[in-house]
Design a protein around this motif. Structure first.
Motif, PDB file in Angstrom:
ATOM      1  N   LEU A  68      -3.459   7.378   4.891  1.00 49.76           N
ATOM      2  CA  LEU A  68      -4.499   7.190   5.913  1.00 49.76           C
ATOM      3  C   LEU A  68      -4.480   8.325   6.922  1.00 49.76           C
ATOM      4  O   LEU A  68      -5.530   8.806   7.358  1.00 49.76           O
ATOM      5  CB  LEU A  68      -4.282   5.858   6.653  1.00 49.76           C
ATOM      6  CG  LEU A  68      -4.981   4.627   6.122  1.00 49.76           C
ATOM      7  CD1 LEU A  68      -4.551   3.412   6.923  1.00 49.76           C
ATOM      8  CD2 LEU A  68      -6.495   4.792   6.176  1.00 49.76           C
ATOM      9  N   ASN A  93      -8.463  12.006  -1.139  1.00 49.62           N
ATOM     10  CA  ASN A  93      -7.132  11.498  -1.439  1.00 49.62           C
ATOM     11  C   ASN A  93      -6.326  12.477  -2.282  1.00 49.62           C
ATOM     12  O   ASN A  93      -5.103  12.597  -2.123  1.00 49.62           O
ATOM     13  CB  ASN A  93      -7.247  10.144  -2.140  1.00 49.62           C
ATOM     14  CG  ASN A  93      -7.785   9.073  -1.217  1.00 49.62           C
ATOM     15  OD1 ASN A  93      -7.448   9.034  -0.044  1.00 49.62           O
ATOM     16  ND2 ASN A  93      -8.649   8.213  -1.727  1.00 49.62           N
ATOM     17  N   GLU A 131     -14.299  10.398  -1.558  1.00 49.59           N
ATOM     18  CA  GLU A 131     -13.073   9.599  -1.477  1.00 49.59           C
ATOM     19  C   GLU A 131     -12.000  10.106  -2.438  1.00 49.59           C
ATOM     20  O   GLU A 131     -10.841  10.273  -2.059  1.00 49.59           O
ATOM     21  CB  GLU A 131     -13.384   8.133  -1.781  1.00 49.59           C
ATOM     22  CG  GLU A 131     -13.885   7.332  -0.587  1.00 49.59           C
ATOM     23  CD  GLU A 131     -12.747   6.876   0.321  1.00 49.59           C
ATOM     24  OE1 GLU A 131     -11.567   7.123   0.003  1.00 49.59           O
ATOM     25  OE2 GLU A 131     -13.047   6.260   1.354  1.00 49.59           O
ATOM     26  N   TYR A 138     -15.307   3.554   4.441  1.00 45.61           N
ATOM     27  CA  TYR A 138     -13.934   3.064   4.546  1.00 45.61           C
ATOM     28  C   TYR A 138     -13.932   1.535   4.626  1.00 45.61           C
ATOM     29  O   TYR A 138     -13.121   0.866   3.963  1.00 45.61           O
ATOM     30  CB  TYR A 138     -13.240   3.646   5.782  1.00 45.61           C
ATOM     31  CG  TYR A 138     -11.888   3.013   6.025  1.00 45.61           C
ATOM     32  CD1 TYR A 138     -10.758   3.448   5.326  1.00 45.61           C
ATOM     33  CD2 TYR A 138     -11.739   1.956   6.919  1.00 45.61           C
ATOM     34  CE1 TYR A 138      -9.531   2.851   5.512  1.00 45.61           C
ATOM     35  CE2 TYR A 138     -10.510   1.353   7.121  1.00 45.61           C
ATOM     36  CZ  TYR A 138      -9.405   1.809   6.418  1.00 45.61           C
ATOM     37  OH  TYR A 138      -8.184   1.192   6.605  1.00 45.61           O
ATOM     38  N   THR A 172      -8.053  -6.613   6.281  1.00 45.13           N
ATOM     39  CA  THR A 172      -7.566  -5.529   7.135  1.00 45.13           C
ATOM     40  C   THR A 172      -8.565  -5.150   8.212  1.00 45.13           C
ATOM     41  O   THR A 172      -8.301  -4.247   9.006  1.00 45.13           O
ATOM     42  CB  THR A 172      -7.255  -4.276   6.293  1.00 45.13           C
ATOM     43  OG1 THR A 172      -8.478  -3.784   5.707  1.00 45.13           O
ATOM     44  CG2 THR A 172      -6.261  -4.598   5.178  1.00 45.13           C
ATOM     45  N   SER A 208     -12.269  -1.331   1.749  1.00 48.66           N
ATOM     46  CA  SER A 208     -10.984  -1.898   2.165  1.00 48.66           C
ATOM     47  C   SER A 208     -10.994  -3.415   2.045  1.00 48.66           C
ATOM     48  O   SER A 208     -12.063  -4.041   2.154  1.00 48.66           O
ATOM     49  CB  SER A 208     -10.686  -1.513   3.625  1.00 48.66           C
ATOM     50  OG  SER A 208     -10.613  -0.117   3.778  1.00 48.66           O
ATOM     51  N   ALA A 248       0.824  -1.203   0.000  1.00 49.29           N
ATOM     52  CA  ALA A 248       0.000   0.000   0.000  1.00 49.29           C
ATOM     53  C   ALA A 248       0.863   1.259   0.000  1.00 49.29           C
ATOM     54  O   ALA A 248       0.540   2.251  -0.664  1.00 49.29           O
ATOM     55  CB  ALA A 248      -0.929  -0.003   1.215  1.00 49.29           C
ATOM     56  N   ARG A 267      -6.435   5.300  -3.382  1.00 51.43           N
ATOM     57  CA  ARG A 267      -5.057   5.437  -2.897  1.00 51.43           C
ATOM     58  C   ARG A 267      -4.866   6.806  -2.274  1.00 51.43           C
ATOM     59  O   ARG A 267      -5.215   7.841  -2.855  1.00 51.43           O
ATOM     60  CB  ARG A 267      -4.067   5.237  -4.046  1.00 51.43           C
ATOM     61  CG  ARG A 267      -2.619   5.479  -3.618  1.00 51.43           C
ATOM     62  CD  ARG A 267      -1.621   4.841  -4.546  1.00 51.43           C
ATOM     63  NE  ARG A 267      -0.262   5.196  -4.150  1.00 51.43           N
ATOM     64  CZ  ARG A 267       0.391   4.675  -3.117  1.00 51.43           C
ATOM     65  NH1 ARG A 267      -0.205   3.762  -2.376  1.00 51.43           N
ATOM     66  NH2 ARG A 267       1.622   5.055  -2.818  1.00 51.43           N
ATOM     67  N   TRP A 295      -0.791   4.021   4.408  1.00 50.62           N
ATOM     68  CA  TRP A 295      -1.592   4.321   3.223  1.00 50.62           C
ATOM     69  C   TRP A 295      -2.813   3.415   3.162  1.00 50.62           C
ATOM     70  O   TRP A 295      -2.840   2.336   3.764  1.00 50.62           O
ATOM     71  CB  TRP A 295      -0.743   4.141   1.959  1.00 50.62           C
ATOM     72  CG  TRP A 295       0.264   5.239   1.790  1.00 50.62           C
ATOM     73  CD1 TRP A 295       1.415   5.421   2.510  1.00 50.62           C
ATOM     74  CD2 TRP A 295       0.197   6.323   0.873  1.00 50.62           C
ATOM     75  NE1 TRP A 295       2.067   6.548   2.095  1.00 50.62           N
ATOM     76  CE2 TRP A 295       1.350   7.130   1.090  1.00 50.62           C
ATOM     77  CE3 TRP A 295      -0.704   6.690  -0.123  1.00 50.62           C
ATOM     78  CZ2 TRP A 295       1.606   8.273   0.339  1.00 50.62           C
ATOM     79  CZ3 TRP A 295      -0.450   7.838  -0.872  1.00 50.62           C
ATOM     80  CH2 TRP A 295       0.687   8.615  -0.634  1.00 50.62           C
ATOM     81  N   ARG A 296      -3.826   3.878   2.435  1.00 49.43           N
ATOM     82  CA  ARG A 296      -5.033   3.078   2.260  1.00 49.43           C
ATOM     83  C   ARG A 296      -4.693   1.734   1.643  1.00 49.43           C
ATOM     84  O   ARG A 296      -4.012   1.672   0.623  1.00 49.43           O
ATOM     85  CB  ARG A 296      -6.021   3.796   1.337  1.00 49.43           C
ATOM     86  CG  ARG A 296      -6.823   4.911   1.962  1.00 49.43           C
ATOM     87  CD  ARG A 296      -7.843   4.394   2.962  1.00 49.43           C
ATOM     88  NE  ARG A 296      -8.779   3.463   2.425  1.00 49.43           N
ATOM     89  CZ  ARG A 296     -10.003   3.786   1.999  1.00 49.43           C
ATOM     90  NH1 ARG A 296     -10.397   5.046   2.027  1.00 49.43           N
ATOM     91  NH2 ARG A 296     -10.826   2.872   1.549  1.00 49.43           N
TER      92      ARG A 296
END
Length: 418
Positions: free
Chosen positions: A411, A255, A251, A180, A188, A184, A13, A408, A401-402
């Motif tokens: 975080l 980012n 989103e 989120y 995770t 994901s 990531a 991308r 990071w996401r």
């Protein structure tokens, strides 16, 4: 040789580009085995990605209860049985539709994103940006550090898209947590958290749309709820559209804002150039951030409806295919010094840089691209004008990071005043 990819790996990531470069060298499309044991084809070249995004033989419609990689927020770790009824409803949106059905759904939302309608909210975005930056400034002066994601990059775009959709501001933190989780890799998250997030989103938008029916406003969801034309969305499509527009509406811009700030704080000469040049400089920064740090790592997953010959590599029918936008935007055969942050490549009048693919390409190109650019163009100059001594509070190499293959961005982004 079989390549293995774990999208939930924090190291991947943080910097996926070495892996993508290796994949690109293997051919126009490369089959990889994902961490959940399934196979997928990655397309990492610029021209090949453009071809995939316009080829009608690659469908956006998920295979019924069999595709593990086809959703608005594809989680490469979710087995088919985890696709709840609520999730299936929320996935009935334009990104998971082809041809006439896609065009019908896109036309319903398009009026809210015309250049005239988007440009008309510039003053409102400026007011919201000033409010958010004022809160960030106060926090930095009261304590040593702040998180630029939580205190700037997230609240601004979610307030803007909430205005457009008619989503109450008080609900934004819950919505962020839920989106989120569905965006994901399941690996995770604690067990069951993604499924509960889908249920929460379904319940939330069900109640919100019911409220719009009783008390309509001038927002997009109210207009769609009271649409009586033959093309009007049904209840399931309304829910799916509300979810997609909220998710995509904040989103990508979140980012973009976070990555642009990180790049400028680590490239002081480019920050100075943008501040000196004014609007043309900031526009170049935004375009180069979109290329260099693509907010969408990959397009939505596609499924081949027949064998597809992509530059000599034949992808079989029924295969899951991902055009990796982040990799295509760093294709060395198209972009000079692809890993270098160089805003001047998009300076006004410079016609040598190809258009990046950060917002996709073809019929599914991002509907909100103009809005994202406008928000960044308003917010970034204000941020650095208000906080000229802004600095990172941690080393860039240790930032989380996401995870995943969809979006991308960092975080968290700890910052302080010098």
């Amino acid at each position: 040789m079989t390549l293995h990819l774990d999208p939930a790996d924090p190291a991947f990531a943080r910097d996926p580009h070495a892996f993508y470069a290796a994949v690109r060298e293997l051919g126009p499309a490369t089959r990889v085995t994902l961490a959940n044991g399934t196979d997928a084809w990655l397309v990492t070249g610029y021209h090949q990605a453009r071809a995939v995004l316009t080829d009608p033989r690659l469908s956006n419609v998920p295979a019924p209860q069999t595709a593990r990689h086809t959703s608005a927020a594809p989680s490469t770790e979710s087995p088919p049985q985890a696709r709840s009824a609520q999730r299936s409803v929320l996935e009935r949106h334009m990104l998971n539709a082809d041809a006439d059905e896609h065009r019908r759904l896109r036309r319903l939302a398009a009026p809210a994103f015309t250049p005239r309608r988007v440009d008309a909210v510039a003053a409102r975005i400026g007011h919201l940006a000033d409010t958010v930056i004022g809160g960030l400034t106060a926090k930095l002066r009261q304590k040593a550090d702040a998180d630029l994601v939580d205190d700037f990059a997230f609240p601004l775009p979610v307030l803007v898209i909430s205005d457009i959709l008619g989503v109450p501001e008080a609900d934004r933190l819950d919505l962020r947590a839920w989106t989120y989780r569905v965006g994901s890799p399941a690996a995770t998250l604690p067990s069951g958290q993604a499924a509960r997030a889908w249920q929460s989103l379904h319940g939330y938008f069900t109640h919100l749309i019911a409220r719009k029916r009783r008390h309509p406003g001038d927002d997009l969801l109210s207009l769609l709820t009271h649409d009586r034309t033959p093309q009007a969305p049904d209840d399931g499509e309304l829910l799916a559209m509300a979810f997609l527009l909220l998710f995509a509406g904040y989103e990508t811009t979140m980012n973009l804002l976070a990555s642009a700030t990180l790049l400028l704080l680590t490239h002081s000469e480019e920050l100075l150039a943008a501040r000196t040049a004014g609007d043309p400089g900031w526009s170049a920064v935004i375009e180069e951030t979109l290329r260099h740090a693509s907010p969408l790592e990959g397009a939505t997953w596609r499924r081949t409806t027949e064998p597809v010959d992509l530059g000599g590599t034949v992808i079989p029918a029924g295969a899951s295919v991902l055009a990796v936008l982040a990799a295509a935007n760093r294709d060395p055969r198209v972009f000079a010094a692809p890993h270098t942050f160089r805003p001047r490549r998009y300076a006004p009048g410079n016609r040598t840089a190809p258009a990046h693919l950060a917002f996709g390409h073809g019929p599914h190109v991002c509907l909100g691209a103009r809005l994202a650019r406008l928000e960044a163009g308003i917010a970034l100059p204000r941020l650095f004008a208000a906080l000229p001594s802004l600095r990172l509070a941690t080393a860039p190499a240790v930032l989380p990071w996401r995870p995943g293959l969809l979006v991308r961005g960092p975080l968290t982004l700890p910052v302080r005043l010098a």
